[in-house]
Design a protein around this motif. Structure first.
Motif, PDB file in Angstrom:
ATOM      1  N   TRP A   7       0.848  -1.199   0.000  1.00 57.02           N
ATOM      2  CA  TRP A   7       0.000   0.000   0.000  1.00 57.02           C
ATOM      3  C   TRP A   7       0.883   1.249   0.000  1.00 57.02           C
ATOM      4  CZ3 TRP A   7      -5.415  -0.177   0.172  1.00 57.02           C
ATOM      5  CH2 TRP A   7      -6.056   1.075   0.295  1.00 57.02           C
ATOM      6  N   ALA A   8       1.908   1.239   0.839  1.00 54.47           N
ATOM      7  CA  ALA A   8       2.822   2.384   0.927  1.00 54.47           C
ATOM      8  C   ALA A   8       3.547   2.611  -0.400  1.00 54.47           C
ATOM      9  CB  ALA A   8       3.819   2.181   2.061  1.00 54.47           C
ATOM     10  N   ARG A   9       3.965   1.545  -1.062  1.00 49.46           N
ATOM     11  CA  ARG A   9       4.622   1.676  -2.382  1.00 49.46           C
ATOM     12  C   ARG A   9       3.658   2.284  -3.409  1.00 49.46           C
ATOM     13  NH1 ARG A   9       6.121  -3.708  -1.488  1.00 49.46           N
ATOM     14  NH2 ARG A   9       4.764  -4.434  -3.191  1.00 49.46           N
ATOM     15  N   ILE A  10       2.432   1.793  -3.393  1.00 46.27           N
ATOM     16  CA  ILE A  10       1.426   2.303  -4.336  1.00 46.27           C
ATOM     17  C   ILE A  10       1.159   3.781  -4.065  1.00 46.27           C
ATOM     18  CG2 ILE A  10      -0.997   2.107  -5.042  1.00 46.27           C
ATOM     19  CD1 ILE A  10      -0.709  -0.970  -4.556  1.00 46.27           C
ATOM     20  N   LEU A  11       1.005   4.139  -2.800  1.00 46.48           N
ATOM     21  CA  LEU A  11       0.784   5.553  -2.432  1.00 46.48           C
ATOM     22  C   LEU A  11       1.925   6.434  -2.936  1.00 46.48           C
ATOM     23  CD1 LEU A  11      -0.491   5.424   1.268  1.00 46.48           C
ATOM     24  CD2 LEU A  11      -1.796   6.101  -0.754  1.00 46.48           C
ATOM     25  N   ALA A  12       3.153   5.983  -2.742  1.00 49.50           N
ATOM     26  CA  ALA A  12       4.317   6.768  -3.161  1.00 49.50           C
ATOM     27  C   ALA A  12       4.334   6.947  -4.678  1.00 49.50           C
ATOM     28  CB  ALA A  12       5.608   6.098  -2.688  1.00 49.50           C
ATOM     29  N   THR A  13       4.000   5.895  -5.401  1.00 51.51           N
ATOM     30  CA  THR A  13       3.970   5.995  -6.865  1.00 51.51           C
ATOM     31  C   THR A  13       2.886   6.967  -7.311  1.00 51.51           C
ATOM     32  OG1 THR A  13       4.786   3.727  -7.055  1.00 51.51           O
ATOM     33  CG2 THR A  13       3.764   4.678  -9.014  1.00 51.51           C
ATOM     34  N   TYR A  14       1.714   6.872  -6.711  1.00 53.38           N
ATOM     35  CA  TYR A  14       0.633   7.793  -7.070  1.00 53.38           C
ATOM     36  C   TYR A  14       0.975   9.235  -6.702  1.00 53.38           C
ATOM     37  CZ  TYR A  14      -2.843   4.635  -8.942  1.00 53.38           C
ATOM     38  OH  TYR A  14      -3.521   3.759  -9.750  1.00 53.38           O
ATOM     39  N   ALA A  15       1.664   9.437  -5.597  1.00 53.12           N
ATOM     40  CA  ALA A  15       2.060  10.804  -5.216  1.00 53.12           C
ATOM     41  C   ALA A  15       2.962  11.411  -6.290  1.00 53.12           C
ATOM     42  CB  ALA A  15       2.756  10.794  -3.864  1.00 53.12           C
ATOM     43  N   THR A  16       3.879  10.621  -6.805  1.00 53.04           N
ATOM     44  CA  THR A  16       4.767  11.090  -7.870  1.00 53.04           C
ATOM     45  C   THR A  16       3.981  11.375  -9.148  1.00 53.04           C
ATOM     46  OG1 THR A  16       6.608   9.853  -6.936  1.00 53.04           O
ATOM     47  CG2 THR A  16       6.795  10.491  -9.257  1.00 53.04           C
ATOM     48  N   LEU A  17       3.083  10.469  -9.515  1.00 52.64           N
ATOM     49  CA  LEU A  17       2.270  10.668 -10.719  1.00 52.64           C
ATOM     50  C   LEU A  17       1.363  11.886 -10.582  1.00 52.64           C
ATOM     51  CD1 LEU A  17       1.282   6.974 -11.526  1.00 52.64           C
ATOM     52  CD2 LEU A  17       2.900   8.423 -12.781  1.00 52.64           C
ATOM     53  N   SER A  18       0.814  12.080  -9.394  1.00 52.50           N
ATOM     54  CA  SER A  18      -0.044  13.244  -9.162  1.00 52.50           C
ATOM     55  C   SER A  18       0.737  14.545  -9.318  1.00 52.50           C
ATOM     56  CB  SER A  18      -0.664  13.178  -7.765  1.00 52.50           C
ATOM     57  OG  SER A  18      -1.458  14.306  -7.525  1.00 52.50           O
ATOM     58  N   GLU A  19       1.941  14.562  -8.788  1.00 48.63           N
ATOM     59  CA  GLU A  19       2.783  15.753  -8.927  1.00 48.63           C
ATOM     60  C   GLU A  19       3.067  16.048 -10.401  1.00 48.63           C
ATOM     61  OE1 GLU A  19       7.263  17.127  -7.654  1.00 48.63           O
ATOM     62  OE2 GLU A  19       6.157  15.845  -6.278  1.00 48.63           O
ATOM     63  N   THR A  20       3.351  15.011 -11.162  1.00 49.75           N
ATOM     64  CA  THR A  20       3.585  15.179 -12.604  1.00 49.75           C
ATOM     65  C   THR A  20       2.344  15.729 -13.279  1.00 49.75           C
ATOM     66  OG1 THR A  20       5.175  13.361 -12.618  1.00 49.75           O
ATOM     67  CG2 THR A  20       4.202  13.971 -14.746  1.00 49.75           C
ATOM     68  N   TYR A  21       1.185  15.158 -12.965  1.00 53.86           N
ATOM     69  CA  TYR A  21      -0.061  15.630 -13.570  1.00 53.86           C
ATOM     70  C   TYR A  21      -0.333  17.083 -13.192  1.00 53.86           C
ATOM     71  CZ  TYR A  21      -4.906  16.558 -14.491  1.00 53.86           C
ATOM     72  OH  TYR A  21      -6.057  17.172 -14.921  1.00 53.86           O
ATOM     73  N   GLN A  22      -0.227  17.412 -11.915  1.00 51.34           N
ATOM     74  CA  GLN A  22      -0.526  18.779 -11.461  1.00 51.34           C
ATOM     75  C   GLN A  22       0.398  19.799 -12.125  1.00 51.34           C
ATOM     76  OE1 GLN A  22      -3.150  19.775  -9.749  1.00 51.34           O
ATOM     77  NE2 GLN A  22      -3.851  17.671  -9.497  1.00 51.34           N
TER      78      GLN A  22
END
Length: 195
Positions: free
Chosen positions: A169-184
């Motif tokens: 779960w923590a790995r998935i959260l970290a990956t999504y945080a990075t992707l979200s930053e890229t999108y934003q």
């Protein structure tokens, strides 16, 4: 199949099947939402997809997955399938899941996560403005389907697998945080109506 085994498999599908597609989509300027369809019988993957709003603003992760599912030659009956969404579906996606005949959907992130962690508040705003519903105001168990939070399933799982699932779960959260930053960072340059 136990709920613990199901939760573990759904996490694997998010991490191994949906996230790689989402990373490619975000690199093009799409949002971070994705989905997958699995067989109930053996939890094998039927299809995984991601958001494709740059092509069509209706191609949310869930709707784009359904589009691709219906483009398959032979496909299983939706009553025999599990619908997995990375983010709690918006009202359009819930309706599409309903119209497609699924009796379930599972989600990783909540509407509040979409608003707070991803700066994409549209799901909750539409629920409030169009339907007069507060966050969480829709019925997660109804005549059409049951909506289940993967977070709740992980919390209720057996102790030993839960430790492993929480690390995943923590790995998935970290990956999504990075992707979200890229999108934003890049969203002002895309043509998606509701960024």
């Amino acid at each position: 199949m136990t709920d613990t085994a199901l939760a573990a498999r759904l996490l694997d599908v998010i991490e191994q099947d949906i996230l790689p597609l989402t990373a490619k989509g975000v690199a093009l300027g799409n949002k971070v939402f994705g989905a997958a369809i699995l067989r109930k019988s053996d939890l094998s993957l039927v299809i995984a997809e991601t958001n494709n709003e740059l092509e069509n603003p209706l191609w949310h992760g869930e709707v784009h997955t359904l589009k691709r599912f219906y483009e398959l030659g032979e496909k299983p009956d939706t009553k025999d399938l599990i619908f997995l969404s990375t983010h709690e579906p918006c009202t359009m996606c819930m309706s599409a899941i309903t119209w497609a005949g699924f009796d379930n959907f599972y989600y990783f992130f909540s509407h509040e996560d979409s608003r707070d962690a991803f700066a994409i508040p549209h799901d909750l705003k539409i629920l409030k403005e169009v339907f007069g519903l507060e966050p969480g105001g829709y019925r997660r168990q109804n005549a059409f389907w049951n909506a289940l939070s993967l977070a709740d399933m992980v919390e209720a799982s057996d102790a030993a697998p839960q430790t492993e699932m929480k690390a995943q779960w923590a790995r998935i959260l970290a990956t999504y945080a990075t992707l979200s930053e890229t999108y934003q960072t890049s969203k002002s340059g895309n043509a998606i109506p509701l960024n």
